[in-house]
Design a protein around this motif. Structure first.
Motif, PDB file in Angstrom:
ATOM      1  N   CYS A  64     -40.369 -37.477  -8.934  1.00 23.59           N
ATOM      2  CA  CYS A  64     -40.070 -38.527  -9.902  1.00 23.59           C
ATOM      3  C   CYS A  64     -38.924 -38.066 -10.771  1.00 23.59           C
ATOM      4  O   CYS A  64     -38.782 -36.866 -11.040  1.00 23.59           O
ATOM      5  N   THR A  65     -38.134 -39.011 -11.218  1.00 21.42           N
ATOM      6  CA  THR A  65     -37.164 -38.729 -12.269  1.00 21.42           C
ATOM      7  C   THR A  65     -37.490 -39.615 -13.463  1.00 21.42           C
ATOM      8  O   THR A  65     -38.079 -40.699 -13.298  1.00 21.42           O
ATOM      9  N   TYR A  66     -37.146 -39.158 -14.636  1.00 20.25           N
ATOM     10  CA  TYR A  66     -37.408 -39.951 -15.829  1.00 20.25           C
ATOM     11  C   TYR A  66     -36.222 -39.863 -16.767  1.00 20.25           C
ATOM     12  O   TYR A  66     -35.370 -38.974 -16.642  1.00 20.25           O
ATOM     13  N   SER A  67     -36.177 -40.785 -17.705  1.00 19.74           N
ATOM     14  CA  SER A  67     -34.987 -40.868 -18.549  1.00 19.74           C
ATOM     15  C   SER A  67     -35.247 -40.466 -20.004  1.00 19.74           C
ATOM     16  O   SER A  67     -34.300 -40.124 -20.719  1.00 19.74           O
ATOM     17  N   ASN A  68     -36.505 -40.493 -20.438  1.00 19.41           N
ATOM     18  CA  ASN A  68     -36.821 -40.266 -21.847  1.00 19.41           C
ATOM     19  C   ASN A  68     -37.127 -38.793 -22.095  1.00 19.41           C
ATOM     20  O   ASN A  68     -38.147 -38.281 -21.648  1.00 19.41           O
ATOM     21  N   SER A  69     -36.253 -38.122 -22.816  1.00 18.01           N
ATOM     22  CA  SER A  69     -36.444 -36.693 -23.051  1.00 18.01           C
ATOM     23  C   SER A  69     -37.618 -36.406 -23.985  1.00 18.01           C
ATOM     24  O   SER A  69     -38.019 -35.257 -24.151  1.00 18.01           O
ATOM     25  N   ALA A  70     -38.195 -37.441 -24.586  1.00 20.72           N
ATOM     26  CA  ALA A  70     -39.346 -37.244 -25.479  1.00 20.72           C
ATOM     27  C   ALA A  70     -40.661 -37.071 -24.716  1.00 20.72           C
ATOM     28  O   ALA A  70     -41.673 -36.703 -25.313  1.00 20.72           O
ATOM     29  N   ILE A 115     -39.706 -34.363 -11.938  1.00 18.83           N
ATOM     30  CA  ILE A 115     -41.116 -33.994 -11.784  1.00 18.83           C
ATOM     31  C   ILE A 115     -41.426 -33.940 -10.298  1.00 18.83           C
ATOM     32  O   ILE A 115     -40.988 -34.829  -9.548  1.00 18.83           O
ATOM     33  N   SER A 116     -42.184 -32.936  -9.891  1.00 23.02           N
ATOM     34  CA  SER A 116     -42.541 -32.818  -8.478  1.00 23.02           C
ATOM     35  C   SER A 116     -44.023 -32.538  -8.317  1.00 23.02           C
ATOM     36  O   SER A 116     -44.640 -31.901  -9.168  1.00 23.02           O
ATOM     37  N   LEU A 117     -44.564 -33.020  -7.220  1.00 16.85           N
ATOM     38  CA  LEU A 117     -45.924 -32.678  -6.801  1.00 16.85           C
ATOM     39  C   LEU A 117     -45.830 -32.181  -5.370  1.00 16.85           C
ATOM     40  O   LEU A 117     -45.313 -32.875  -4.500  1.00 16.85           O
ATOM     41  N   PHE A 118     -46.307 -30.943  -5.139  1.00 17.20           N
ATOM     42  CA  PHE A 118     -46.300 -30.367  -3.800  1.00 17.20           C
ATOM     43  C   PHE A 118     -47.733 -30.336  -3.276  1.00 17.20           C
ATOM     44  O   PHE A 118     -48.660 -29.964  -3.996  1.00 17.20           O
ATOM     45  N   ILE A 119     -47.871 -30.707  -2.027  1.00 16.16           N
ATOM     46  CA  ILE A 119     -49.173 -30.643  -1.362  1.00 16.16           C
ATOM     47  C   ILE A 119     -49.020 -29.710  -0.167  1.00 16.16           C
ATOM     48  O   ILE A 119     -48.207 -29.956   0.731  1.00 16.16           O
ATOM     49  N   ARG A 120     -49.791 -28.625  -0.189  1.00 14.43           N
ATOM     50  CA  ARG A 120     -49.761 -27.688   0.926  1.00 14.43           C
ATOM     51  C   ARG A 120     -50.829 -28.066   1.945  1.00 14.43           C
ATOM     52  O   ARG A 120     -51.853 -28.653   1.598  1.00 14.43           O
ATOM     53  N   ASP A 121     -50.575 -27.692   3.207  1.00 17.11           N
ATOM     54  CA  ASP A 121     -51.561 -27.943   4.259  1.00 17.11           C
ATOM     55  C   ASP A 121     -52.090 -29.380   4.157  1.00 17.11           C
ATOM     56  O   ASP A 121     -53.307 -29.617   4.020  1.00 17.11           O
ATOM     57  N   SER A 122     -51.194 -30.340   4.212  1.00 24.02           N
ATOM     58  CA  SER A 122     -51.578 -31.738   4.017  1.00 24.02           C
ATOM     59  C   SER A 122     -52.591 -32.184   5.075  1.00 24.02           C
ATOM     60  O   SER A 122     -52.556 -31.732   6.234  1.00 24.02           O
ATOM     61  N   GLN A 123     -53.493 -33.061   4.655  1.00 27.36           N
ATOM     62  CA  GLN A 123     -54.576 -33.561   5.482  1.00 27.36           C
ATOM     63  C   GLN A 123     -54.486 -35.085   5.587  1.00 27.36           C
ATOM     64  O   GLN A 123     -53.966 -35.737   4.675  1.00 27.36           O
ATOM     65  N   PRO A 124     -55.021 -35.665   6.642  1.00 30.41           N
ATOM     66  CA  PRO A 124     -55.039 -37.133   6.731  1.00 30.41           C
ATOM     67  C   PRO A 124     -55.692 -37.780   5.508  1.00 30.41           C
ATOM     68  O   PRO A 124     -55.304 -38.879   5.103  1.00 30.41           O
ATOM     69  N   SER A 152     -42.344 -28.012 -19.515  1.00 25.58           N
ATOM     70  CA  SER A 152     -41.801 -27.518 -18.259  1.00 25.58           C
ATOM     71  C   SER A 152     -42.704 -26.460 -17.649  1.00 25.58           C
ATOM     72  O   SER A 152     -43.533 -25.868 -18.314  1.00 25.58           O
ATOM     73  N   GLY A 153     -42.527 -26.258 -16.348  1.00 22.94           N
ATOM     74  CA  GLY A 153     -43.269 -25.203 -15.677  1.00 22.94           C
ATOM     75  C   GLY A 153     -44.090 -25.730 -14.527  1.00 22.94           C
ATOM     76  O   GLY A 153     -43.974 -26.883 -14.131  1.00 22.94           O
ATOM     77  N   ASN A 154     -44.904 -24.834 -13.973  1.00 27.12           N
ATOM     78  CA  ASN A 154     -45.735 -25.155 -12.824  1.00 27.12           C
ATOM     79  C   ASN A 154     -47.210 -25.119 -13.186  1.00 27.12           C
ATOM     80  O   ASN A 154     -47.624 -24.405 -14.097  1.00 27.12           O
ATOM     81  N   LYS A 155     -47.978 -25.888 -12.424  1.00 26.58           N
ATOM     82  CA  LYS A 155     -49.438 -25.821 -12.537  1.00 26.58           C
ATOM     83  C   LYS A 155     -50.017 -26.000 -11.149  1.00 26.58           C
ATOM     84  O   LYS A 155     -49.613 -26.911 -10.428  1.00 26.58           O
ATOM     85  N   GLU A 156     -50.925 -25.124 -10.781  1.00 25.76           N
ATOM     86  CA  GLU A 156     -51.487 -25.155  -9.435  1.00 25.76           C
ATOM     87  C   GLU A 156     -52.981 -25.482  -9.501  1.00 25.76           C
ATOM     88  O   GLU A 156     -53.703 -25.009 -10.382  1.00 25.76           O
ATOM     89  N   THR A 214     -49.614 -28.477  -6.346  1.00 22.71           N
ATOM     90  CA  THR A 214     -48.830 -27.825  -7.384  1.00 22.71           C
ATOM     91  C   THR A 214     -47.950 -28.868  -8.053  1.00 22.71           C
ATOM     92  O   THR A 214     -47.213 -29.577  -7.374  1.00 22.71           O
ATOM     93  N   ALA A 215     -48.054 -28.956  -9.378  1.00 24.66           N
ATOM     94  CA  ALA A 215     -47.195 -29.855 -10.148  1.00 24.66           C
ATOM     95  C   ALA A 215     -46.113 -29.028 -10.817  1.00 24.66           C
ATOM     96  O   ALA A 215     -46.373 -27.932 -11.324  1.00 24.66           O
ATOM     97  N   GLN A 216     -44.913 -29.561 -10.792  1.00 28.44           N
ATOM     98  CA  GLN A 216     -43.766 -28.839 -11.346  1.00 28.44           C
ATOM     99  C   GLN A 216     -42.953 -29.787 -12.210  1.00 28.44           C
ATOM    100  O   GLN A 216     -42.711 -30.941 -11.836  1.00 28.44           O
ATOM    101  N   VAL A 217     -42.541 -29.320 -13.374  1.00 30.00           N
ATOM    102  CA  VAL A 217     -41.735 -30.130 -14.282  1.00 30.00           C
ATOM    103  C   VAL A 217     -40.481 -29.353 -14.645  1.00 30.00           C
ATOM    104  O   VAL A 217     -40.553 -28.186 -15.031  1.00 30.00           O
ATOM    105  N   ASP A 218     -39.345 -29.999 -14.534  1.00 35.12           N
ATOM    106  CA  ASP A 218     -38.079 -29.446 -14.980  1.00 35.12           C
ATOM    107  C   ASP A 218     -37.521 -30.400 -16.023  1.00 35.12           C
ATOM    108  O   ASP A 218     -36.903 -31.411 -15.687  1.00 35.12           O
ATOM    109  N   LYS A 219     -37.764 -30.099 -17.285  1.00 31.65           N
ATOM    110  CA  LYS A 219     -37.352 -31.017 -18.358  1.00 31.65           C
ATOM    111  C   LYS A 219     -35.833 -31.046 -18.510  1.00 31.65           C
ATOM    112  O   LYS A 219     -35.265 -32.035 -18.967  1.00 31.65           O
ATOM    113  N   SER A 220     -35.161 -29.975 -18.131  1.00 30.27           N
ATOM    114  CA  SER A 220     -33.706 -29.958 -18.288  1.00 30.27           C
ATOM    115  C   SER A 220     -33.042 -30.983 -17.382  1.00 30.27           C
ATOM    116  O   SER A 220     -32.032 -31.594 -17.742  1.00 30.27           O
TER     117      SER A 220
END
Lengths: 111, 110
Positions: free
Chosen positions: B23-29, B72-81, B53-57, B62-68
């Motif tokens: 995801c991308t977002y526009s509001n820095s607040a 925003i990213s969400l990673f799914i490992r070993d994805s399942q149906p 900002s940072g990661n959470k597993e 794993t959720a990742q945020v880069d405020k700069s």
């Protein structure tokens, strides 16, 4: 544990008819309550939120209204439905933390 | 410009793949960043959230945020149906209102 209920699960109503959707939350007190609508292929649109009995804030002007007659009850109403009111209506709550928890939803089709 | 943007997909991957949802977002607040999973014809369920900002597993997620870069990213490992669903990002300010993206539909095939 907390549980949120919505009914009915599905509803088919003619244009111009009234609407009443109900949401209740169990296992918590003084929750913040929310009504969202999710139209096909679109995101969740916040319609109303309430921080207490009788306190309603409207996010989007429309022919819908909301009421909170009891602490854990939230009602969405309309006097006359429009075709554009069709969608998936979701109730959500949070108890002062950052998370919102959603109910199972009501699928409304206006014909 | 929308406050939150997501690629609607569908994103189709084989079982076991690593999935990246963004995801991308526009509001820095925005300070809190939620991820919800929504199965067809069901209400969204909260997967996880991060603050600033940072990661959470959490398990395979794993959720990742880069405020700069407001990304925003969400990673799914070993994805399942069973991971096949629509994933909604929802950032918020230090208030109660969440701002939802339109969601990315994920399909994991066996």
């Amino acid at each position: 544990s907390q549980t949120i209920h919505q009914w009915p699960a599905t509803l088919v109503q003619p244009v111009g008819s009234p609407l009443s959707l109900e949401c209740t939350v169990e296992g918590t007190s003084n929750p913040n309550l929310y009504w969202y609508r999710q139209a096909a292929g679109r995101g969740l649109q916040l319609l109303f939120y309430s921080v207490g009995i009788g306190q309603i804030s409207s996010e989007v002007p429309q022919n819908l209204s909301a009421s909170r007659p009891q602490d854990r009850q939230f009602i969405l109403s309309s006097k006359k439905l429009l075709l554009s009111d069709s969608g998936f209506y979701l109730c959500a709550w949070n108890g002062g933390t950052y998370e919102q928890y959603f109910g199972p939803g009501t699928r409304l089709t206006v014909t | 410009q929308k406050e939150v943007e997501q690629d609607p997909g569908p994103l189709s991957v084989p079982e076991g793949a690593i999935v990246s949802l963004n995801c991308t977002y526009s509001n820095s607040a925005f300070q809190y960043f939620m991820w919800y999973r929504q199965y067809s014809r069901k209400g969204p369920e909260l997967l996880m959230y991060t603050y600033s900002s940072g990661n959470k597993e959490d398990g395979r997620f794993t959720a990742q945020v880069d405020k700069s870069s407001k990304y925003i990213s969400l990673f799914i490992r070993d994805s399942q149906p069973s991971d096949s669903a629509t994933y909604l990002c929802a950032p918020r300010r230090n208030t109660d209102k969440l701002i939802f993206g339109t969601g990315t539909r994920l399909q994991v095939f066996p």
